[in-house]
Design an enzyme around this catalytic site. Structure first.
Site, mmCIF file in Angstrom:
data_model
loop_
_atom_site.group_PDB
_atom_site.id
_atom_site.type_symbol
_atom_site.label_atom_id
_atom_site.label_comp_id
_atom_site.label_asym_id
_atom_site.label_seq_id
_atom_site.Cartn_x
_atom_site.Cartn_y
_atom_site.Cartn_z
ATOM 1 N N LYS A 122 0.800 -1.229 0.000
ATOM 2 C CA LYS A 122 0.000 0.000 0.000
ATOM 3 C C LYS A 122 0.829 1.275 0.000
ATOM 4 O O LYS A 122 0.425 2.291 -0.536
ATOM 5 C CB LYS A 122 -0.937 0.024 1.217
ATOM 6 C CG LYS A 122 -2.085 -0.935 1.105
ATOM 7 C CD LYS A 122 -3.213 -0.567 2.042
ATOM 8 C CE LYS A 122 -2.850 -0.719 3.489
ATOM 9 N NZ LYS A 122 -4.014 -0.509 4.367
ATOM 10 N N GLN B 43 10.148 -4.487 17.511
ATOM 11 C CA GLN B 43 11.387 -4.155 18.221
ATOM 12 C C GLN B 43 12.056 -5.388 18.809
ATOM 13 O O GLN B 43 13.266 -5.577 18.691
ATOM 14 C CB GLN B 43 11.097 -3.151 19.342
ATOM 15 C CG GLN B 43 10.627 -1.795 18.866
ATOM 16 C CD GLN B 43 10.259 -0.883 20.037
ATOM 17 O OE1 GLN B 43 10.330 -1.272 21.194
ATOM 18 N NE2 GLN B 43 9.843 0.327 19.720
ATOM 19 N N GLY C 292 12.220 -9.113 18.801
ATOM 20 C CA GLY C 292 13.071 -10.096 18.154
ATOM 21 C C GLY C 292 12.310 -11.318 17.697
ATOM 22 O O GLY C 292 11.107 -11.277 17.462
ATOM 23 N N GLU D 138 11.951 -12.414 27.217
ATOM 24 C CA GLU D 138 10.751 -11.591 27.255
ATOM 25 C C GLU D 138 9.661 -12.312 28.042
ATOM 26 O O GLU D 138 9.814 -13.472 28.438
ATOM 27 C CB GLU D 138 10.272 -11.268 25.831
ATOM 28 C CG GLU D 138 11.282 -10.414 25.057
ATOM 29 C CD GLU D 138 10.820 -10.089 23.655
ATOM 30 O OE1 GLU D 138 9.780 -10.626 23.222
ATOM 31 O OE2 GLU D 138 11.506 -9.300 22.979
ATOM 32 N N ASP E 60 -6.795 -5.555 5.913
ATOM 33 C CA ASP E 60 -7.204 -5.766 4.526
ATOM 34 C C ASP E 60 -7.317 -7.243 4.156
ATOM 35 O O ASP E 60 -8.230 -7.651 3.447
ATOM 36 C CB ASP E 60 -6.207 -5.083 3.576
ATOM 37 C CG ASP E 60 -6.039 -3.604 3.873
ATOM 38 O OD1 ASP E 60 -6.941 -3.012 4.493
ATOM 39 O OD2 ASP E 60 -5.007 -3.042 3.485
ATOM 40 N N HIS F 273 -0.599 -4.711 23.572
ATOM 41 C CA HIS F 273 0.737 -4.685 24.161
ATOM 42 C C HIS F 273 0.641 -3.902 25.463
ATOM 43 O O HIS F 273 0.081 -2.810 25.492
ATOM 44 C CB HIS F 273 1.741 -4.034 23.209
ATOM 45 C CG HIS F 273 3.159 -4.313 23.593
ATOM 46 N ND1 HIS F 273 3.764 -3.713 24.671
ATOM 47 C CD2 HIS F 273 4.078 -5.147 23.065
ATOM 48 C CE1 HIS F 273 4.993 -4.176 24.787
ATOM 49 N NE2 HIS F 273 5.214 -5.041 23.815
ATOM 50 N N ARG G 46 1.541 -11.507 28.224
ATOM 51 C CA ARG G 46 1.071 -10.167 27.884
ATOM 52 C C ARG G 46 -0.370 -9.906 28.291
ATOM 53 O O ARG G 46 -0.709 -8.802 28.712
ATOM 54 C CB ARG G 46 1.213 -9.936 26.377
ATOM 55 C CG ARG G 46 2.632 -9.667 25.956
ATOM 56 C CD ARG G 46 2.721 -9.412 24.472
ATOM 57 N NE ARG G 46 4.096 -9.111 24.091
ATOM 58 C CZ ARG G 46 4.510 -9.009 22.848
ATOM 59 N NH1 ARG G 46 3.646 -9.195 21.862
ATOM 60 N NH2 ARG G 46 5.761 -8.722 22.572
ATOM 61 N N HIS H 199 -2.080 -4.258 19.600
ATOM 62 C CA HIS H 199 -0.759 -4.614 19.094
ATOM 63 C C HIS H 199 -0.772 -5.746 18.071
ATOM 64 O O HIS H 199 -0.124 -5.643 17.036
ATOM 65 C CB HIS H 199 0.129 -5.008 20.271
ATOM 66 C CG HIS H 199 1.537 -5.333 19.904
ATOM 67 N ND1 HIS H 199 2.352 -4.450 19.232
ATOM 68 C CD2 HIS H 199 2.287 -6.454 20.122
ATOM 69 C CE1 HIS H 199 3.544 -4.997 19.043
ATOM 70 N NE2 HIS H 199 3.531 -6.220 19.569
ATOM 71 N N GLU I 41 0.470 -12.454 10.424
ATOM 72 C CA GLU I 41 -0.526 -11.948 11.368
ATOM 73 C C GLU I 41 -1.946 -12.018 10.833
ATOM 74 O O GLU I 41 -2.900 -12.080 11.606
ATOM 75 C CB GLU I 41 -0.190 -10.510 11.755
ATOM 76 C CG GLU I 41 -1.037 -9.960 12.890
ATOM 77 C CD GLU I 41 -0.607 -8.590 13.352
ATOM 78 O OE1 GLU I 41 -1.313 -8.008 14.204
ATOM 79 O OE2 GLU I 41 0.442 -8.086 12.879
ATOM 80 N N SER J 75 5.883 -14.042 16.674
ATOM 81 C CA SER J 75 5.191 -13.560 15.471
ATOM 82 C C SER J 75 6.070 -13.608 14.232
ATOM 83 O O SER J 75 5.687 -14.175 13.199
ATOM 84 C CB SER J 75 4.671 -12.140 15.696
ATOM 85 O OG SER J 75 5.704 -11.298 16.171
ATOM 86 N N LEU J 76 7.263 -13.000 14.282
ATOM 87 C CA LEU J 76 8.154 -13.047 13.124
ATOM 88 C C LEU J 76 8.563 -14.486 12.825
ATOM 89 O O LEU J 76 8.753 -14.858 11.660
ATOM 90 C CB LEU J 76 9.393 -12.182 13.364
ATOM 91 C CG LEU J 76 9.157 -10.678 13.498
ATOM 92 C CD1 LEU J 76 10.486 -9.946 13.676
ATOM 93 C CD2 LEU J 76 8.410 -10.120 12.306
#
Length: 533
Positions: free
Chosen positions: A35, A47, A49, A114, A218, A239, A285, A346, A370, A386-387
């Site tokens: 987009k 941020q 990792g 984390e 989307d 978050h 979280r 988040h 995601e 997530s990554l």
């Protein structure tokens, strides 16, 4: 530009889209639609990792157990095992591509910790991991001549049998998508053998979010309209620690700050997390976000404080350079000042339902990252998974497509019509209904936030139904624009979140209802929405 044909169409240019493009490039031509600029994505803002087992003292089973525990009994075990066991190989591929992950004094990967993790297993590039990964992937993609990136383009709708005249008896299949050039307004079909949704999340559905402006759901909205199955949309992760500042937009204060010893305090300085969970600041979280929300409400205060000042200043600046720089510009020196923080939308844990190879229920349509519900995150995503999910399932999608061997265009794809804008006009009424976007965000934040009730959800649904009808009417008689597409998609995503929340008669993970304060379902149960029209 009348139409484009390609072997593979990828919608989205985050880590899922770019990693998939690299994997698919040896198999044929690839078109990536994004987009904004090619680097603008949720990935770029990540941020913390990538969680992965690299330490000899860590084990796959421990990472699996931590993921399952965070997921509140809703994770799919097979999906989690795939994520964890295939993860290290995918991270090594990023190293080969050139991602500058942070090393310790011995030259080994510096593994951070984390919330929700019992071991240090977060591979990172200081506190700019997402942008470092995005930059390296873009360099690799730009070096491949058969990957075309269409910047400033957006998906209008996925192309299915509904767009082909007299073909209603065809199986449900994706032939590509209608794409709009957001600078010229031209809409044209991109016809592809396989289409991949990698559009990220939908944080803009809430007033306060850590996501960039492009995160408007989307992929989920387009897939739902096309007939895809959508799961578990009630689980939207807030978050716990987003910067609270009058002059600053919502800015993520990484989970790694708490992992590095940061303490959450009331404004008067009293630490409070041990009141809520034995893991304190390192609780999952959903628990930390609810604890902050509850503390703010009990004390009538607009934020809480995150304090890392007990650590040496050089250590803080070394580990969190971008957070330090951002806060310093706003007059907050995190080496001497506590950071004012609030929870913010988040991460979307639900989404387009896929199998373990990234396939949706629509033939030739895949989804990754995601925008999906793979079963990996369950009722609450574990930090930095997530990554990892993007990498692992992008690879599995490419492997599945490779196993098919040579792929031909569907015979009916040549019957796909050009975009028909007949009967639509450029109108000045946009200014009259654009306030609907603010109204949607306000409704979602007030009624469908961290704590919910049936009364709030039903009130939200009634208001969203009215807005939805207004937007539908406006869309049907107006030429396509990016603002209109995003509003249309956000209204649909909001509707899906609310309807999913009403289906879940319990509190679990990220979904907390005052009407059902306890976990009630003894076994894994998904909420499912499916557009059968």
């Amino acid at each position: 530009m009348n139409r484009i044909t390609a072997d593979f169409l990828i919608i989205g240019s985050g880590v899922s889209g770019l990693f998939s493009a690299l994997k698919l490039a040896p198999l044929g031509s690839v078109v990536v639609v994004t987009k904004k600029s090619d680097y603008e994505s949720n990935t770029n803002y990540a941020q913390g990792g990538i969680a992965s087992v690299f330490d000899d003292k860590d084990k796959f089973e421990e990472h699996i157990e931590d993921t399952l525990s965070a997921g509140a009994g809703l994770c799919d075990l097979d999906a989690v095992r795939i994520l964890v066991e295939e993860g290290p190989t995918r991270v090594r591929e990023l190293l080969e591509i050139g991602v500058p992950f942070t090393r310790d004094d011995s030259g080994n990967l510096d593994l951070a910790r984390e919330g929700g993790h019992r071991k240090n297993r977060i591979v990172h590039s200081h506190d700019r991991t997402g942008s470092a990964v995005e930059a390296a992937l873009l360099d690799a993609v730009h070096a491949r001549p058969n990957i075309q990136i269409l910047e400033n383009h957006a998906c209008v709708d996925l192309i299915t049998r509904h767009h082909i005249k007299n073909k209603s008896d065809l199986p449900l299949r994706c032939y590509g998508a209608y794409i709009v050039d957001t600078e010229t307004g031209e809409v044209f079909p991109v016809i592809a053998k396989k289409t991949l949704l990698a559009t990220g999340g939908a944080g803009q559905v809430y007033l306060h979010t850590t996501n960039p402006s492009i995160a408007t759901g989307d992929g989920v909205a387009s897939a739902y309209r096309a007939g895809a199955i959508i799961k578990n949309m009630e689980f939207y992760q807030f978050h716990p620690t987003s910067l609270f500042h009058e002059q600053g937009n919502s800015f993520l204060i990484s989970e790694a700050v708490r992992g590095h010893g940061g303490i959450l305090r009331e404004i008067n300085g009293r630490p409070f997390m041990k009141d809520y969970h034995e893991m304190g600041e390192l609780a999952p979280r959903d628990i930390v976000a609810r604890a902050i929300d509850d503390t703010m409400k009990k004390r009538g205060e607009p934020h809480v404080l995150l304090d890392i000042t007990h650590k040496p200043a050089n250590d803080i600046i070394h580990h969190f350079p971008s957070i330090y720089e951002k806060c310093k510009k706003l007059g907050i020196d995190i080496t001497t000042d506590s950071i004012p923080v609030v929870p913010a939308a988040h991460y979307m844990c639900g989404g387009v339902a896929t199998d373990l190879l990234g396939r949706t229920n629509i033939q030739d349509l895949y989804a990754c990252g995601e925008t999906t519900c793979t079963g990996v995150h369950g009722g609450n995503r574990l930090a930095s998974n997530s990554l990892l999910e993007c990498l692992v399932f992008s690879h599995r999608i490419a492997e599945d497509i490779k196993k098919e061997g040579p792929i031909n265009f569907a015979s009916e794809s040549k019957e796909i019509p050009d975009w028909n804008k007949e009967g639509t006009t450029n109108t000045e009424e946009w200014v009259l209904i654009s306030h609907n976007l603010g109204e949607v965000r306000t409704i979602m934040s007030n009624y469908v936030g961290i704590v919910r009730s049936n009364l709030r959800l039903e009130r939200a649904l009634r208001r969203l139904n009215l807005i939805s009808e207004e937007v539908k009417d406006y869309y049907n008689r107006t030429t396509v624009s990016l603002g209109l597409l995003e509003l249309r998609n956000l209204v649909k995503v909001a509707d899906l979140i609310v309807r999913s929340a009403l289906l879940r008669k319990e509190s679990r993970g990220l979904h907390f209802s005052t009407d059902y304060p306890e976990d009630r379902t003894p076994s894994r149960k998904d909420t499912v929405l499916h557009n059968l029209s």
